[in-house]
Design an enzyme around this catalytic site. Structure first.
Site, short mmCIF file in Angstrom:
data_model
loop_
_atom_site.label_atom_id
_atom_site.label_comp_id
_atom_site.label_asym_id
_atom_site.label_seq_id
_atom_site.Cartn_x
_atom_site.Cartn_y
_atom_site.Cartn_z
N CYS A 1 0.84 -1.21 0.00
CA CYS A 1 0.00 0.00 0.00
C CYS A 1 0.87 1.26 0.00
O CYS A 1 1.56 1.55 0.98
CB CYS A 1 -0.92 -0.03 1.22
SG CYS A 1 -1.87 1.49 1.46
N CYS B 1 -0.09 3.75 2.72
CA CYS B 1 0.35 3.29 4.05
C CYS B 1 1.82 3.65 4.25
O CYS B 1 2.21 4.12 5.33
CB CYS B 1 0.18 1.77 4.17
SG CYS B 1 -1.52 1.18 3.98
#
Length: 221
Positions: A125, A128
């Site tokens: 991600c 993230c």
């Protein structure tokens, strides 16, 4: 003497001379061949030798350069491999990696009335990864808050049971109140996480001091 007799004697002498003559050595033949080639191409033996030597030196330099380049790449790869991945880095003792549902429940239980923030993330991600450094900084600014990191791919059943469908995703827990808030967040909306901390970490001395520092930081940005 007849012509036939003369011819036989000449042939016999020729065969005898051939059998007793010293053969030309191979190196001499090679040198003669090289000399002939040089004369044909208009080169001297010394210039041919010089060209061969220069070619050998250039070849050695190119080979050495490639070896050095490969060595540097291998060293860089080794150094990168030895360093922890971005999601493996920890801000401090108040940031814990969760590897099972049992560990997750025990961490919430042991936290008592302490505010717990759960970060659901994926190693793949990009959002993230982008916000993780700021999350680590926030964890250092709030040592009284427990931060739990949950790898989505390694804890899919846990994430599914907690209805985590997007990443990064955050859960807030506090003592007997249980889960007090949950939302998705990104680096661009990190202020949302700070505001949630201010709401649910009320009464903490570290929260008051960190809130003041955050306001100063925001005004300077």
């Amino acid at each position: 003497m007849s012509p036939t007799t003369t011819s036989l004697r000449s042939l016999s002498f020729s065969l005898y001379a051939s059998s007793n003559s010293t053969p030309i050595s191979t190196p001499i033949e090679a040198r003669q061949l090289l000399s002939s080639c040089n004369r044909f191409y208009g080169l001297s033996s010394s210039s041919s030798s010089s060209s061969l030597t220069t070619s050998s030196l250039i070849g050695n330099l190119v080979f050495s350069s490639r070896n050095q380049s490969l060595s540097v790449k291998v060293q860089a790869l080794a150094a990168e491999t030895e360093q922890p991945k971005w999601w493996e880095r920890k801000a401090g003792p108040n940031m814990i990696d969760i590897t099972s549902a049992e560990q997750f429940l025990n961490a919430l239980k042991d936290a008592g009335d302490r505010l717990v923030i759960v970060d659901f993330y994926g190693t793949w991600c990009g959002s993230c990864r982008a916000m993780f450094p700021k999350l680590c900084k926030t964890a250092k600014e709030h040592p009284n808050i427990l931060f739990l990191k949950v790898n989505f791919d390694e804890n899919k059943s846990l994430c599914k049971s907690l209805n985590v469908k997007v990443l990064p995703y955050f859960h807030f827990y506090r003592g007997a109140d249980g889960q007090v808030e949950s939302f998705s967040c990104s680096l661009a909306k990190f202020q949302k996480l700070r505001e949630a901390i201010e709401r649910h970490n009320v009464g903490s001395i570290s929260n008051i001091s960190s809130s003041a520092s955050e306001k100063v930081e925001d005004s300077s940005e």
